[in-house]
Design a protein around this motif. Structure first.
Motif, PDB file in Angstrom:
ATOM      1  N   ALA A  24       0.961  -1.095   0.043  1.00 40.74           N
ATOM      2  CA  ALA A  24      -0.097   0.098  -0.018  1.00 40.74           C
ATOM      3  C   ALA A  24       0.657   1.286  -0.091  1.00 40.74           C
ATOM      4  O   ALA A  24       1.906   1.410   0.657  1.00 40.74           O
ATOM      5  CB  ALA A  24      -0.778   0.084   1.348  1.00 40.74           C
ATOM      6  N   GLY A  25       0.487   2.201  -0.838  1.00 38.01           N
ATOM      7  CA  GLY A  25       1.300   3.476  -0.885  1.00 38.01           C
ATOM      8  C   GLY A  25       2.400   3.562  -1.866  1.00 38.01           C
ATOM      9  O   GLY A  25       3.070   4.350  -1.962  1.00 38.01           O
ATOM     10  N   HIS A  26       2.571   2.265  -2.315  1.00 38.68           N
ATOM     11  CA  HIS A  26       3.778   1.892  -3.349  1.00 38.68           C
ATOM     12  C   HIS A  26       3.030   1.754  -4.722  1.00 38.68           C
ATOM     13  O   HIS A  26       2.017   1.245  -4.770  1.00 38.68           O
ATOM     14  CB  HIS A  26       4.645   1.110  -2.960  1.00 38.68           C
ATOM     15  N   VAL A  27       4.075   1.939  -5.758  1.00 38.38           N
ATOM     16  CA  VAL A  27       3.612   1.561  -7.290  1.00 38.38           C
ATOM     17  C   VAL A  27       4.785   1.012  -7.894  1.00 38.38           C
ATOM     18  O   VAL A  27       5.825   0.865  -7.362  1.00 38.38           O
ATOM     19  CB  VAL A  27       3.272   2.688  -8.131  1.00 38.38           C
ATOM     20  N   LEU A  86      -5.248   4.926  -5.575  1.00 39.91           N
ATOM     21  CA  LEU A  86      -4.224   5.449  -5.328  1.00 39.91           C
ATOM     22  C   LEU A  86      -4.029   6.533  -4.227  1.00 39.91           C
ATOM     23  O   LEU A  86      -3.335   6.644  -3.072  1.00 39.91           O
ATOM     24  CB  LEU A  86      -3.407   5.748  -6.314  1.00 39.91           C
ATOM     25  N   ARG A  87      -4.989   7.333  -4.524  1.00 45.90           N
ATOM     26  CA  ARG A  87      -5.038   8.830  -3.759  1.00 45.90           C
ATOM     27  C   ARG A  87      -5.510   8.234  -2.304  1.00 45.90           C
ATOM     28  O   ARG A  87      -4.890   8.834  -1.193  1.00 45.90           O
ATOM     29  CB  ARG A  87      -5.923   9.621  -4.055  1.00 45.90           C
ATOM     30  N   ALA A  88      -6.233   7.220  -2.258  1.00 41.29           N
ATOM     31  CA  ALA A  88      -6.815   6.774  -0.674  1.00 41.29           C
ATOM     32  C   ALA A  88      -5.528   5.994   0.056  1.00 41.29           C
ATOM     33  O   ALA A  88      -5.732   6.009   1.255  1.00 41.29           O
ATOM     34  CB  ALA A  88      -7.902   5.541  -0.896  1.00 41.29           C
ATOM     35  N   GLU A  89      -4.527   5.712  -0.710  1.00 44.05           N
ATOM     36  CA  GLU A  89      -3.256   5.294  -0.008  1.00 44.05           C
ATOM     37  C   GLU A  89      -2.334   6.049   0.115  1.00 44.05           C
ATOM     38  O   GLU A  89      -1.251   5.838   0.551  1.00 44.05           O
ATOM     39  CB  GLU A  89      -2.742   4.006  -0.956  1.00 44.05           C
TER      40      GLU A  89
END
Length: 115
Positions: A24-27, A86-89
């Motif tokens: 979470a919070g990574h791509v 993505l924004r939610a993370e």
């Protein structure tokens, strides 16, 4: 050591495992997922596996183009959903592109590590 990748099912399993490993919070980029799964240069295969084997629990939205952009057509429901997830993370997304995170490590980073 990479698993036996001789069958389509084995290749799909390796790709899905790497997608699930993106926290979470990574791509990660499609190409980076392919490389991690033992199939460098097979970014399109990653997209095909996502399309065919996508599951509700799969963090598909963390996978981007190598330039950090969302692959769905701008304005589509999938485009909007990916940006929202993505924004939610806590990931910053501006005009369909992630800002402040890299989707793919550079060649130097792959060899020498982050600066």
């Amino acid at each position: 050591m990479f698993p036996d990748l001789d069958t389509p099912a084995a290749r799909a399993a390796a790709i899905l495992k790497e997608i699930r490993a993106v926290s979470a919070g990574h791509v990660a980029g499609y190409g980076e997922i392919a490389r991690r799964a033992g199939m460098p240069g097979r970014a399109r295969l990653v997209a095909q596996v996502l399309r065919k084997y996508g599951a509700p629990d799969l963090p598909w939205y963390r996978i981007l183009r190598s330039d950090g952009s969302i692959a769905f057509p701008a304005g589509s429901s999938s485009y909007r959903e990916q940006g929202q997830r993505l924004r939610a993370e806590g990931v910053r997304v501006v005009k369909g592109r992630v800002v402040g995170l890299k989707a793919t490590a550079s060649v130097d980073e792959q060899i020498w590590g982050p600066a």
